[in-house]
Scaffold this motif. Structure first.
Motif, short mmCIF file in Angstrom:
data_model
loop_
_atom_site.label_atom_id
_atom_site.label_comp_id
_atom_site.label_asym_id
_atom_site.label_seq_id
_atom_site.Cartn_x
_atom_site.Cartn_y
_atom_site.Cartn_z
N LYS A 1 0.82 -1.21 0.00
CA LYS A 1 0.00 0.00 0.00
C LYS A 1 0.85 1.26 0.00
O LYS A 1 0.38 2.33 -0.38
N ILE A 2 2.10 1.13 0.43
CA ILE A 2 2.99 2.28 0.48
C ILE A 2 3.61 2.56 -0.89
O ILE A 2 3.90 3.71 -1.23
N THR A 3 3.77 1.51 -1.68
CA THR A 3 4.50 1.61 -2.95
C THR A 3 4.02 2.72 -3.87
O THR A 3 4.84 3.50 -4.37
N PRO A 4 2.70 2.83 -4.14
CA PRO A 4 2.27 3.89 -5.07
C PRO A 4 2.65 5.29 -4.61
O PRO A 4 3.01 6.15 -5.44
N LEU A 5 2.60 5.52 -3.30
CA LEU A 5 2.93 6.84 -2.78
C LEU A 5 4.42 7.15 -2.92
O LEU A 5 4.80 8.24 -3.38
N VAL A 6 5.27 6.21 -2.53
CA VAL A 6 6.71 6.47 -2.60
C VAL A 6 7.19 6.58 -4.05
O VAL A 6 8.11 7.34 -4.36
N GLU A 7 6.54 5.82 -4.95
CA GLU A 7 6.92 5.91 -6.36
C GLU A 7 6.46 7.21 -6.99
O GLU A 7 7.18 7.81 -7.80
N GLU A 8 5.28 7.69 -6.62
CA GLU A 8 4.76 8.94 -7.18
C GLU A 8 5.66 10.11 -6.83
O GLU A 8 5.92 10.99 -7.66
N PHE A 9 6.16 10.15 -5.58
CA PHE A 9 6.93 11.31 -5.13
C PHE A 9 8.43 11.04 -5.00
O PHE A 9 9.17 11.89 -4.52
N SER A 10 8.88 9.86 -5.43
CA SER A 10 10.31 9.50 -5.35
C SER A 10 10.81 9.52 -3.90
O SER A 10 11.93 9.95 -3.62
N PHE A 11 9.96 9.06 -2.98
CA PHE A 11 10.33 9.02 -1.57
C PHE A 11 11.23 7.83 -1.27
O PHE A 11 11.06 6.74 -1.83
#
Length: 392
Positions: free
Chosen positions: A372-382
Motif C-alpha cells: 500500500k505504500i509503494t504507489p505513494l513512494v513511487e509517485e513522489f520518489s520518496f
C-alpha cells in the motif's frame, strides 16, 4: 436554520443527537458556565463524543450559534435545548424540513455542573487540580496550592489528553504486571514524570521508566528531581536514539511485563529511529508525536501530481502527512495495529498528531501492508528512512 428563540443566551444546555450515517461523532453536548465573572470568550463548552473519546472546545455565544448552524442538519438531525422556562426541540424530517417546538418545563434549580472556577477546572481528567504531583508544581503547571497556573491550561489539557490515549490501550494490564516505559528524547520530562505518577500512583502498578535524551544537563536535572520526589522506578540517561542498540532498562521484555516506547516531538528522522527500536525490541505499545518531518519534503519530486509542490505550505503539509501515513503503515506491516489520532487542537500546535500502535497478539507481520505504500513512494520518489531500516 433554527429560529433565534431556540438559541438564546438564557439556554444553559444544548444537545445535538441523531448523527447522520457515517458521522464521526455520536452526540454533542454544550454547557454554559455558571461563573458570570468568566470572560465571555469562553462562556460555553462543547463536548463532541465519538464511541470512545470526547473532544472539548470553548465558545462565546456567537460561536455557539455558528457551531450549531454548521452541525444541525448537516451532521446531526436532532436539537434539544433547555433554559429555565422551556425545553426546545427541533428535528430534520426525511424531506429535509426543520420541525421545531417548545414546551414549558417545571422550574428547577440549575444543576451546578462546574466548580466555581469554571468548566476548565472540572473536566473528567485523569490528572486534576488538587492532585499532589510535585513535578507539576516545580515545572510551573501547578501553583503551590495545586491549582493550574493560568497560562498553563493548554499544557494541562495536553498532558491529560495524552494520558487518556495511553489509558485506552493499557486499561487491560493485569495487577502484578511490571510496566516498562522508555521515553526517547524526554527533554524536560513533563510527561515522563506524569506517566510515572499515572502507572505507579493511580494505577498502583510497578513502573520502571527511563527517559533518554542527548542533553546531559537536562538529564541530570531530571534525575535529581526523580530522587527528590522519591520516584525510585524512574531514571534518566544520556543517549542517542539513533545509536541505541539495546533497551536502557535491564528488565525490558521480562516475563509479566508490559513494554511501552514513547517518543514526543523527536525531530525529523529521530522519530524513525525511535519507532524502529520500539519494533526491534518488541514493544507492546508505541506512542509517538512526530515533529519537523523534513526528510520527505526534501525528497519530494512528483511524477504527475506536480500541483502539490507548487506552493510551499501545501508541499510542507503533504510531506508531513505522507511521512506519518507511511510510518503507521510500516508499523502495521511489522505486526502492529496502528492509529493516527489528533492529540491537541490545531489552534494550539500544528504538530498535533499521535501515532499509537499496539502489538498484535498473536504477533504476525503483514508484508501485504508494504504494497500500500509503494504507489505513494513511487509517485513522489520518496525513500523513507524507516522503510530502509525495516528492509535492510
Amino acid at each position: 436554520m433554527l429560529p433565534d428563540t431556540m438559541i438564546n443566551p438564557n439556554i444553559y444546555k444544548i444537545k445535538l443527537s441523531k448523527p447522520v450515517k457515517g458521522s464521526e461523532y455520536v452526540r454533542v453536548e454544550i454547557l454554559q458556565n455558571e461563573d458570570k465573572g468568566r470572560e465571555t470568550s469562553s462562556r460555553y463548552q462543547a463536548s463532541a463524543y465519538t464511541q470512545k473519546q470526547v473532544f472539548h472546545n470553548n465558545y462565546d455565544f456567537a460561536g455557539v450559534r455558528e457551531y450549531i448552524a454548521e452541525q444541525f442538519g448537516a451532521v446531526f438531525l436532532q436539537y434539544t435545548a433547555w433554559d429555565s422556562e422551556y425545553e426546545y426541540s427541533a428535528r430534520v424530517s426525511k424531506k429535509g424540513k426543520i420541525l421545531s417546538s417548545r414546551k414549558k418545563v417545571e422550574i428547577k434549580p440549575r444543576v451546578q455542573v462546574f466548580d466555581g472556577g469554571g468548566f476548565n477546572r472540572r473536566k473528567n481528567h485523569i490528572i486534576r487540580e488538587g492532585d499532589n504531583i510535585p513535578a507539576l508544581v516545580d515545572m510551573g503547571v501547578f501553583t503551590r496550592e495545586l491549582k493550574v497556573v493560568a497560562p498553563m491550561w493548554d499544557k494541562f489539557h495536553q498532558i491529560n489528553r495524552f494520558l487518556e490515549l495511553l489509558a485506552d490501550e493499557t486499561g487491560d494490564i493485569k495487577e502484578g504486571t511490571m510496566v516498562n516505559v522508555i521515553d526517547f528524547g524526554c527533554g524536560k520530562s513533563y510527561l515522563t514524570f506524569v506517566v510515572y505518577h499515572y502507572f505507579s500512583q493511580i494505577r498502583k502498578l510497578h513502573a520502571n521508566i527511563c527517559g533518554l535524551d542527548l542533553n546531559t544537563d537536562v538529564v541530570q536535572k531530571c534525575a535529581t528531581a526523580a530522587t527528590k520526589y522519591g520516584y525510585t522506578g524512574l531514571s534518566f540517561k544520556t543517549g542517542d536514539i539513533g545509536t541505541q542498540d539495546t533497551p536502557p532498562l535491564p528488565v525490558w521484555g521480562a516475563p509479566d511485563t508490559f513494554n511501552i516506547v514513547i517518543s514526543l516531538h523527536a525531530c525529523d528522522t529521530a522519530t524513525d529511529h525511535a519507532l524502529y527500536n520500539a519494533v526491534k525490541w518488541q514493544s507492546d505499545l508505541i506512542c509517538a508525536v512526530p515533529c519537523c518531518q523534513h526528510e520527505l519534503r526534501n525528497q519530494m519530486q512528483p511524477r504527475t501530481l506536480t500541483l502539490l509542490t507548487d506552493y510551499g505550505i501545501i508541499k510542507e503539509r503533504i510531506a508531513s502527512l505522507a511521512t506519518d501515513a507511511i510510518r503507521a503503515k510500516l508499523l502495521e506491516a511489522q505486526g502492529y495495529k496502528a492509529q493516527i489520532i489528533e492529540l491537541t487542537s490545531m489552534e494550539h500546535t500544528a504538530k498535533n498528531l499521535l501515532i499509537r500502535a499496539r502489538r498484535t497478539v498473536p504477533y504476525v507481520k503483514s508484508p501485504t501492508k508494504m504494497s500500500k505504500i509503494t504507489p505513494l513512494v513511487e509517485e513522489f520518489s520518496f525513500e523513507p528512512l524507516l522503510m530502509r531500516l525495516f528492509t535492510q
